[in-house]
Write an enzyme that holds these catalytic residues in place. Structure first.
Site, mmCIF file in Angstrom:
data_model
loop_
_atom_site.group_PDB
_atom_site.id
_atom_site.type_symbol
_atom_site.label_atom_id
_atom_site.label_comp_id
_atom_site.label_asym_id
_atom_site.label_seq_id
_atom_site.Cartn_x
_atom_site.Cartn_y
_atom_site.Cartn_z
ATOM 1 N N ALA A 1 0.830 -1.201 0.000
ATOM 2 C CA ALA A 1 0.000 0.000 0.000
ATOM 3 C C ALA A 1 0.867 1.254 0.000
ATOM 4 O O ALA A 1 1.977 1.260 0.541
ATOM 5 C CB ALA A 1 -0.918 -0.004 1.216
ATOM 6 N N GLY B 1 0.516 -5.766 0.123
ATOM 7 C CA GLY B 1 -0.426 -5.832 -0.991
ATOM 8 C C GLY B 1 0.199 -6.264 -2.296
ATOM 9 O O GLY B 1 -0.482 -6.801 -3.170
ATOM 10 N N GLU C 1 0.018 -9.910 -2.115
ATOM 11 C CA GLU C 1 -1.391 -10.288 -2.237
ATOM 12 C C GLU C 1 -1.838 -10.247 -3.696
ATOM 13 O O GLU C 1 -2.605 -11.097 -4.152
ATOM 14 C CB GLU C 1 -2.252 -9.355 -1.388
ATOM 15 C CG GLU C 1 -2.086 -9.592 0.111
ATOM 16 C CD GLU C 1 -2.907 -8.643 0.950
ATOM 17 O OE1 GLU C 1 -3.753 -9.115 1.735
ATOM 18 O OE2 GLU C 1 -2.697 -7.414 0.832
ATOM 19 N N GLU D 1 2.272 -6.938 7.211
ATOM 20 C CA GLU D 1 1.342 -5.968 7.794
ATOM 21 C C GLU D 1 1.383 -5.910 9.316
ATOM 22 O O GLU D 1 1.133 -4.851 9.904
ATOM 23 C CB GLU D 1 -0.089 -6.277 7.318
ATOM 24 C CG GLU D 1 -0.376 -5.867 5.887
ATOM 25 C CD GLU D 1 0.051 -6.896 4.858
ATOM 26 O OE1 GLU D 1 -0.267 -6.721 3.671
ATOM 27 O OE2 GLU D 1 0.720 -7.890 5.244
#
Length: 329
Positions: A131, A176, A179, A199
Site C-alpha cells: 500500500a 499488498g 497479495e 502488515e
C-alpha cells in the site's frame, strides 16, 4: 550467431510490450540501454551494446503512466503484459493505480482474443511494495476501510480473469504486492526477490486476501508463521515452500522472472483458449468444494468445450498429423 539470437530474442517481446512513441532502430537493445523505459534505443547504440554502457533510467511522473498495458503482436499475439510503473513510490498501490488496474482488468476480461496475462514491474528491483503509506497517512480514518475494500475487490477481479495470469516477481513483493501476486494463477520469482506479508509490523493484518490466499498456496501453519512474524523470504525459499512455481537466477538486467513468464505464456498460447479458460474455471471452483461437487463442476466445464469449433479442429489436426490452429470458437 544462433546463441546470440537466442539471448536477444526475449527482448524483442519486451520491446513490443513497452514500445516508445518514436521509430525503433533495427536490432535489439540491452536492458541497460532501455532501462525498462518505454522509449526507443539511444541513436547509434548498437543492439549488442553492453548492459552497463547506458544504465541511466528515465521515468515519467505522469499518473497516466502508473500502469502500462501492452497487447503483444506477431507470434506473441494473445499475450498481454501489465506493467506496474510507479518508480518513486516503489509501485505502491495508490488510488490512481487501483483505478487504472480496474480499467485494464475490465478491458482484458472483455477481449476474447487474450490467451494469457503477465503481471510484472517496469521498475527494476521492485515488484510492488504494498500500500502507498504516504497516501494512506493523508486519508481520513473513514476513508481507509472503503479504499482497502476497493483494493481487495480489484485483486479478486484480477484473480477472476478467465485466462491464466502469470506474476513475474523480479523484485520485492511485500504486503499488498504479494497479495496481488497470490491472486495470479502462476508465480515466477527471481531467486533474489523478496516476498512477505508484513502488515503485522504496522499493527494491521493483510487486508486484500493475504490471510486467505497464502494458506491456500502453502500450508496453513506455514502461512501463519509468515504472517504472524511478518517474515520476508527470498525466491528460493518461496519455491521451497510452494509459494512460487519457479525460482530463476536473476540476470544483469533484472528481469529474469519476466523472461521465464514470457516463455511460459508462449507455451500456453498454442493450446485451445476455450479449453484453458474452462480448465482454470474447473480448478478454481473445484478446489473450494468437496470432490463430488468438484467432479460435477468439471463435467459442466467439459460440456462447454464439446460444441466448439476448436475441439473439431483439434481432432482434425491429430488425424492429419499437423499443428492445430485454434481460434477460440
Amino acid at each position: 550467431m544462433a546463441a546470440q539470437i537466442a539471448r536477444t530474442a526475449p527482448w524483442r517481446a519486451l520491446l513490443r510490450a513497452f514500445p516508445g512513441p518514436a521509430a525503433r532502430p533495427r536490432g535489439v537493445c540491452s536492458l541497460g540501454t532501455l532501462g525498462f523505459s518505454p522509449g526507443p534505443c539511444a541513436p547509434g547504440m548498437p543492439a549488442s551494446a553492453p548492459a552497463n554502457r547506458a544504465a541511466k533510467r528515465h521515468y515519467s511522473s505522469d499518473p497516466k503512466e502508473d500502469l502500462r498495458v501492452r497487447y503483444l503482436d506477431g507470434e506473441d499475439a494473445g499475450i498481454v503484459v501489465v506493467g506496474l510503473n510507479r518508480p518513486k513510490a516503489k509501485n505502491a498501490i495508490s488510488k490512481n493505480l487501483v483505478k487504472m488496474m480496474y480499467d485494464a482488468v475490465d478491458d482484458i476480461k472483455k477481449n476474447n482474443k487474450v490467451r494469457s496475462v503477465i503481471l510484472c514491474s517496469v521498475v527494476p528491483g521492485i515488484f510492488c511494495a504494498g500500500a502507498d503509506l504516504k497516501e494512506r497517512a493523508k486519508m481520513h480514518q473513514s476513508e481507509v476501510g472503503p479504499f482497502v475494500s476497493k483494493a481487495r475487490g480489484l485483486i479478486t477481479e484480477l484473480g477472476n480473469l478467465p485466462m491464466p495470469i502469470i506474476a513475474a516477481i523480479d523484485g520485492a513483493a511485500l504486503g499488498g504486492g504479494l497479495e496481488m501476486a497470490l491472486a495470479c494463477d502462476i508465480r515466477i520469482a527471481a531467486s533474489s526477490a523478496k516476498m512477505g506479508l508484513v502488515e503485522t509490523k504496522l499493527a494491521i493484518i493483510p487486508g486484500a486476501g493475504g490471510t486467505q490466499r497464502l494458506p491456500r498456496a502453502i500450508s496453513v501453519s506455514l502461512a501463519k508463521e509468515l504472517i504472524f512474524a511478518a517474515k520476508v523470504i527470498d525466491g528460493d525459499e518461496a519455491y521451497r515452500l510452494g509459494l512460487v512455481n519457479h525460482a530463476v537466477e536473476q540476470n544483469e538486467s533484472g528481469d529474469a522472472a519476466y523472461h521465464r513468464a514470457l516463455q511460459l505464456a508462449r507455451e500456453i498460447n498454442p493450446q485451445g483458449p476455450i479449453a484453458v479458460r474452462m480448465a482454470k474455471l474447473a480448478i478454481n471452483q473445484g478446489t473450494e468444494v468437496d470432490l463430488s461437487t468438484g467432479l460435477a463442476i468439471e463435467e459442466a466445464c467439459y460440456s462447454q468445450v464439446i460444441p466448439t469449433k476448436d475441439r473439431l479442429e483439434g481432432l482434425a489436426a491429430f488425424r492429419e498429423k499437423r499443428r492445430p490452429h485454434f481460434k477460440g470458437e
